[in-house]
Design an enzyme around this catalytic site. Structure first.
Site, short mmCIF file in Angstrom:
data_model
loop_
_atom_site.label_atom_id
_atom_site.label_comp_id
_atom_site.label_asym_id
_atom_site.label_seq_id
_atom_site.Cartn_x
_atom_site.Cartn_y
_atom_site.Cartn_z
N HIS A 187 40.63 32.62 26.00
CA HIS A 187 41.13 31.25 25.92
C HIS A 187 41.08 30.75 24.47
CE1 HIS A 187 40.06 31.43 30.22
NE2 HIS A 187 40.99 30.53 30.38
N ASP A 260 48.59 36.31 32.40
CA ASP A 260 47.65 35.20 32.32
C ASP A 260 48.37 34.08 31.58
OD1 ASP A 260 45.35 33.70 32.59
OD2 ASP A 260 44.01 35.25 31.82
#
Length: 512
Positions: A187, A260
Site C-alpha cells: 500500500h 490488487d
C-alpha cells in the site's frame, strides 16, 4: 457490444458512500462496467446493502444472466468490511482458524461467510489469503494468513474456498505469487522478494497450486517484484512472465485474474493509472481493480480503449479476458443462495483458536480481585483501521465471569506517549494484576518498552490481539496468550479463557 463496452467489462471499481450516484449507474448501464467493489463506507446495515446491490444489478445492461460482479474484502478477523459496525457479524480471521487447526471449521467459516455475502447481494469475495506468512516483520499480511507452513496454508485455504464457492460466492485467492515474506507494505511502497525459483515453488506457490487444483475461481495479483520470475523488474501485477508464463501456462490456471487495487502506492507511485491498466491486461489480467478515485478510474478505462484502437492490445486479448469474466458471471447467476447458518461459528472459532503461548505466573484461570486491563489500539502507521470494538468489552465480560472482582479498563495508543505511562502506572498501583492487550508490540517498540517497564513492578499477563510475535519481544510476561484479533466475539471467548470457563486448545500456526 462496442469496443468501449467490452473494455469496461474488464474493470471493477469502488465508489464512496452508501448510495450509487448517477455517474456510476450510467457507467454500469450505458458503458457496460463489469463489476464494483464494496468497502465499509458503502454499508450501513444488511438491509441497506442488499438494496444497494439490487439497485446496481437493476442498472446492469446485460441482465440477470450476466450479472454485475459485486466484490468485497471479507477475509474475516482484521479485514472484514462487513462487521459489527454496520450490523454484520465478523467471521473469524485466517490465523485464528489456523490456530484452531480444524479444516472442517475452516470450511464452515467459508460457508458462513458465503451465506452472509449472498444475503447482502455480494457474489465475489477477495479471499482466502494464500500467502505464507513466514516473516515476523511483515506489516500487511500477518494474521491475515493461516500460518507459516505452506502445506498447512494450502489445507486451510482449500477448505475455506470450497465452503465459500459451495455457498455461491466466487473465491479469489491472494496475493499471487505470494506476499508473505515481505517487510514492506505494498500500500505504501513496492516490495521485493529475492528468493530463487526453487524456494518460491516450495513455499510461496504451493498454496496457490493446491487451490487451483481444488477449483479456485479467481486469483488476485501482488504488487511485489520477484527477480527470479520477472527479470525486467516489473511487479507481478504488470508482468507477462508472472501472469501468463507462470500462472496461466505453467500452473494451468484458466480462471479470473484480478489485480490488487491499482491505486496502491507500489503501482501509483511508479506508473500512471492508464499505463498500469494497459500493462496489467497486456500481462494477462482479466479484471483491473481501482477502488477509490473517479478520475483515475475513467482515465484507466480510456487508456485501455485507446490501446485497443491503436493495436497495442489486440481484440483477441480482450476477448479472452471477456470470456473469463462472462464465465464467472454465468456461474454466479446459476449459483444458489443458501440461508445463513452457523450463527455461533465466530464464537466457536475463537474458543478453539485462542492459544496459550507460554504459561507461567500468574497462572490461569485468573482469580477474582482487583484487575486492570490495558488495551493498545488506534490507527496503524500503515493507515489500517484497528478492530472495531468498543472499549471495555473484555472488562465487561470479566465482571460477569469473575463476580466480586473490581475491574478497570484503560486504552492506550499503539505508540504510547509519556502521559499514557503515567495514567497506567497510577491505575496499576491499586490493582492486583494487569492484563496487557498488546497490538503489534513487535513493530511498536514504545509499546513493548512500556509493558516491560511496568511488568517488573506489577504482576501481569499478556494477550496478543494481533500478531503472536508480541510475546517474543516482551519476555517479562511469563504468561502470554494469542487471540489473533480484537473483535467482539474473540474478546468474549478470551474472557471465558481467562476466567476458566473455556479451556484454551489453540496451537501456534507460526514459530516464535
Amino acid at each position: 457490444m462496442t469496443a468501449r463496452e467490452r473494455v469496461a467489462q474488464l474493470f471493477m471499481l469502488g465508489f464512496p458512500g452508501p448510495e450509487a450516484d448517477l455517474s456510476l449507474l450510467d457507467l454500469i448501464h450505458q458503458q457496460g462496467l463489469g463489476g464494483v467493489i464494496f468497502f465499509a463506507r458503502n454499508a450501513t446495515s444488511p438491509g441497506q446493502l442488499r438494496a444497494l446491490s439490487e439497485h446496481l444489478q437493476d442498472a446492469n445492461r446485460l441482465g440477470p444472466e450476466l450479472p454485475l460482479l459485486i466484490a468485497i474484502d471479507q477475509e474475516g478477523g482484521l479485514v472484514a468490511r462487513l462487521n459489527e459496525d454496520n450490523g454484520f457479524i465478523t467471521p473469524p480471521g485466517a490465523m485464528l482458524l489456523g490456530a484452531a487447526n480444524n479444516p472442517v471449521l475452516t470450511h464452515r467459516s467459508g460457508a458462513y461467510t458465503a451465506a452472509q455475502l449472498r444475503q447482502a447481494g455480494v457474489n465475489v469475495n477477495l479471499a482466502p489469503v494464500l500467502d505464507v506468512n513466514n516473516n515476523p516483520q511483515n506489516p500487511v499480511i500477518g494474521v491475515r494468513s493461516f500460518g507459516q507452513v505452506p502445506e498447512f496454508v494450502a489445507q486451510h485455504g482449500v477448505a475455506y474456498l470450497r465452503g465459500l464457492q459451495g455457498g455461491g460466492v466466487v473465491a479469489v485467492g491472494k496475493h499471487f505469487p505470494g506476499h508473505g515474506d515481505t517487510s514492506v507494505d505494498s500500500h505504501l511502497a513496492l516490495p521485493r522478494i529475492n528468493h530463487p525459483l526453487s524456494r518460491l515453488e516450495s513455499v510461496e506457490l504451493l498454496p496457490f497450486r493446491r487451490a487451483i487444483g481444488a477449483g479456485l475461481m479467481g486469483v488476485m495479483t501482488a504488487h511485489v517484484t520477484f527477480p527470479a520470475l520477472a527479470a525486467d523488474g516489473r511487479p507481478a501485477t504488470l508482468s507477462p512472465a508472472v501472469l501468463t508464463g507462470l500462472l496461466r501456462e505453467r500452473m494451468g490456471f484458466d480462471g479470473l485474474i484480478l489485480t490488487d487495487c491499482m491505486e496502491m502506492k507500489a503501482i501509483s507511485d511508479n506508473y500512471g493509472p492508464g499505463e498500469a491498466a494497459v500493462m496489467a491486461i497486456e500481462a494477462g489480467a482479466d479484471l483491473v481493480l481501482i477502488s477509490h478515485t473517479w478520475e483515475r478510474q475513467l482515465a484507466a478505462i480510456e487508456a485501455v480503449v485507446q490501446a485497443v484502437e491503436e493495436g497495442r492490445l489486440s481484440e483477441a486479448r480482450i476477448e479472452a479476458s471477456l470470456a473469463r469474466v462472462y464465465r464467472a458471471k454465468r456461474w454466479v447467476a446459476r449459483a444458489c443462495e443458501i440461508p445463513p447458518g452457523y450463527s455461533e461459528l465466530p464464537l466457536e472459532a475463537a474458543r478453539r483458536g485462542i492459544t496459550v503461548i507460554r504459561r507461567g505466573q500468574p497462572g490461569l484461570p485468573l482469580q477474582p480481585g482487583r484487575l486492570l486491563t490495558v488495551e493498545f489500539r488506534g490507527r496503524h502507521l500503515t493507515g489500517v483501521e484497528e478492530d472495531p470494538i468498543k472499549p471495555g468489552d473484555l472488562a465487561a465480560h470479566l465482571r460477569e465471569l469473575l463476580p466480586g472482582s473490581t475491574i478497570t479498563s484503560l486504552l492506550a495508543p499503539l505508540v504510547p506517549a509519556p502521559r499514557s505511562r503515567e495514567t497506567i502506572e497510577l491505575a496499576a498501583a491499586s490493582a492486583d494484576l494487569v492484563v496487557w492487550l498488546t497490538r503489534e508490540a513487535v513493530r511498536y517498540p514504545e509499546q513493548a518498552q512500556l509493558v516491560k517497564g511496568l511488568a517488573r513492578a506489577k504482576p501481569g499477563l499478556g494477550v496478543a490481539l494481533r500478531t503472536p510475535y508480541d510475546a517474543r519481544v516482551i519476555p517479562e510476561l511469563a504468561t502470554y496468550l494469542a487471540a489473533y484479533d480484537g473483535r467482539p466475539t474473540t474478546m468474549r471467548a478470551l474472557a471465558e479463557v481467562l476466567a476458566g470457563a473455556v479451556r484454551p486448545t489453540g496451537t501456534l500456526p507460526v514459530t516464535l
